[in-house]
Scaffold this active site. Structure first.
Site, PDB file in Angstrom:
ATOM      1  N   GLU A 268       1.016  -0.982  -0.036  1.00 54.15           N
ATOM      2  CA  GLU A 268       0.116   0.064   0.166  1.00 54.15           C
ATOM      3  C   GLU A 268       0.850   1.312   0.005  1.00 54.15           C
ATOM      4  OE1 GLU A 268      -2.893   0.093   3.142  1.00 54.15           O
ATOM      5  OE2 GLU A 268      -3.342  -2.031   2.844  1.00 54.15           O
ATOM      6  N   LYS A 321     -15.755   3.454   5.377  1.00 55.10           N
ATOM      7  CA  LYS A 321     -14.303   3.004   6.083  1.00 55.10           C
ATOM      8  C   LYS A 321     -14.479   3.648   7.318  1.00 55.10           C
ATOM      9  CE  LYS A 321     -10.463   2.356   4.602  1.00 55.10           C
ATOM     10  NZ  LYS A 321      -9.141   2.351   4.223  1.00 55.10           N
ATOM     11  N   GLU A 329      -9.456   8.808   5.614  1.00 53.18           N
ATOM     12  CA  GLU A 329      -9.658   7.313   5.580  1.00 53.18           C
ATOM     13  C   GLU A 329     -10.552   7.062   4.316  1.00 53.18           C
ATOM     14  OE1 GLU A 329      -7.923   4.228   6.406  1.00 53.18           O
ATOM     15  OE2 GLU A 329      -6.597   5.757   6.909  1.00 53.18           O
TER      16      GLU A 329
END
Length: 496
Positions: A268, A321, A329
């Site tokens: 990521e 999320k 986020e």
């Protein structure tokens, strides 16, 4: 004839070089998260991946409606296992065998190109307080045994996506002093040894944005790839960006412990576009363009010249999320919730991002504060509170794209978010007679702030399982309190 041969060979060289460039982009991966109230239909997402040159995708869990769409797509898959599954998987190999049979073997046999199983996700974060410390390695071992039993041991590799906090430097902070975190050092060596024994990579998540978010004194130029006037000097090497320094710290940690050739995947990496003053379109484009240029050029780091496989985080915004880490986020996507392009990104060979095709929306109507409604109405604050407790109002928070709206626009934005989240249903625009449905698109006066219309999932081919309704319900518990408190204080300020 010689002239012809020379021209022919020259042409081959040019084609070869162009293909190298093309393949380097085609090797780009991306994270596909599905925590959205109105997820983009998976068949559209797969087309979006392919249209933009992403031939690798990382999934956070095995969802049939997603895996079905990836059949015979040519997209390589890293399939994730959530942390909540680690304890059951660690309890016995039979549990792991059942999981592999259901989620790996069944889809590989139907044309899904699963290359990795990512066991857990950042399980050693300090915030977890050792919740997954004792179960991660046994879970990895059992999944590996299950893959071997299924005849997939060579084709599918295990890995563990780890946060970059599993390694650290001494007080000097230079990469060459890197080593694994003292409290999990022996465990990390055991995990790396097991991965190495099975020809599997280690996966690391690196977030320069979070370094900036956590420390207001962090040098902002160091977060990007354009260089800095204050590099980190490590012997003969000058590190001009946090990614290189962070990545090489891991390389040094591996080398010191006997794993100098251990393959690394960056699981990521990215930059959010909203939810914080440093999360905006300009910074996100700057960071991701720098990252993309490195990938296109095949650029590694000072310690490792060969670049790792990289999975950009993330593909699409996810409005359901958890915002416990921060309001940003829900805004990591390089595409908006509906697959539209957020900003121009040069993908190499004069190619730029292209939007999703075939997306269908609800009717063009919005829920707004009624013209005759008073900003001092005693029900207004409670109505905004209710709307934002069930829908995503993170764009209204401090430093965000819709921050600073006047009282009427602020209320209208919150009402419309609720109205759209609940599918424009009858009664979804009923806030104590303070709201009204309009066919005229509201304007906020801010180019970065728009009143959205959600994807109409009913107009698309429905997957066998969709998280849309469940995700909408989960919003209530996802840390909206910070945004609501900010909105209430803002409203009270306007009223006074």
């Amino acid at each position: 004839m010689e002239s012809y041969k020379s021209s022919f060979l020259c042409g081959l060289v040019i084609i070869f070089l162009l293909n190298i460039n093309f393949l380097s982009v085609r090797g780009l991966g991306v994270n596909w998260g599905t925590r959205a109230t109105h997820p983009l239909p998976p068949n559209i997402v797969v087309k979006l991946l392919k249209d933009n040159g992403f031939n690798k995708v990382k999934l956070f869990e095995a969802e049939p409606w997603v895996l079905d769409a990836l059949k015979n797509s040519g997209v390589q898959v890293m399939l994730g296992i959530p942390n909540d599954f680690l304890a059951p998987l660690a309890s016995g190999v039979r549990v792991a065998e059942d999981w592999v049979t259901k989620n790996v073997s069944a889809y590989v046999s139907r044309g899904v190109d699963i290359r990795y199983v990512a066991v857990g996700n950042e399980p050693f974060l300090k915030t977890y307080k050792n919740m997954f410390t004792n179960v991660t390695l046994p879970a990895v071992q059992n999944i590996q045994a299950a893959l071997i039993k299924a005849g997939l041991g060579r084709q599918v590799k295990v890995t563990v996506p780890l946060n970059a906090d599993v390694y650290e430097s001494s007080s000097s902070g230079v990469p060459s002093e890197g080593n694994f975190r003292a409290d999990i050092h022996d465990l990390m060596i055991s995990i790396v040894q097991f991965l190495s024994d099975n020809a599997a990579p280690i996966t690391i998540n690196i977030y320069p944005f979070l370094s900036l978010y956590a420390d207001s004194h962090f040098p902002i130029d160091f977060a990007f790839f354009a260089g800095t006037n204050a590099p980190v000097v490590d012997g003969s090497v000058s590190y001009t960006n946090v990614f290189d320094a962070n990545y090489d710290t891991l390389v040094w940690a591996l080398e010191k412990n006997g794993f100098s050739s251990m393959p690394i995947i960056v699981g990521e990496i990215g930059w959010p576009t909203d939810g914080d003053s440093n999360a905006n379109l300009q910074y996100a484009r700057k960071f991701n363009q720098g990252l993309m240029s490195r990938i296109v050029q095949g650029q590694g780091t000072p310690k490792r010249k060969t670049p790792p496989d990289v999975y950009v985080f993330g593909l699409i915004d996810e409005d359901a999320k958890s915002v416990d880490p921060g309001n940003f986020e829900r805004h990591w996507g390089i595409f908006n919730y509906d697959g539209t392009v957020k900003y121009r990104l040069d993908m190499g060979k004069n190619r730029t991002l292209v939007p999703a095709k075939g997306v269908r929306y609800f009717e063009k109507q919005w829920c707004v504060l009624a013209p005759g409604a008073s900003e001092t109405d005693p029900n207004l604050v409670d109505s905004i509170n209710y709307a934002c407790s069930h829908a995503d109002c993170t764009s209204l928070g401090y430093g965000s794209s819709c921050n600073g709206l006047d009282a009427r626009s602020n209320a209208s934005y919150a009402f419309n978010k609720y109205f759209q989240t609940f599918n424009q249903q009858k009664g979804a625009c009923d806030f104590h007679n303070l709201s009204v449905i309009t066919k005229i698109q509201p304007k906020t006066g801010k180019a970065s702030c728009e009143f959205e219309i959600m994807i109409d999932l009913g107009k698309h081919e429905k997957p066998r399982k969709t998280p849309a309704s469940a995700a909408a319900g989960k919003l209530r518990n996802y840390g909206y309190a910070v945004v609501v408190a900010f909105l209430i204080s803002s409203i009270m300020g306007w009223v006074s």
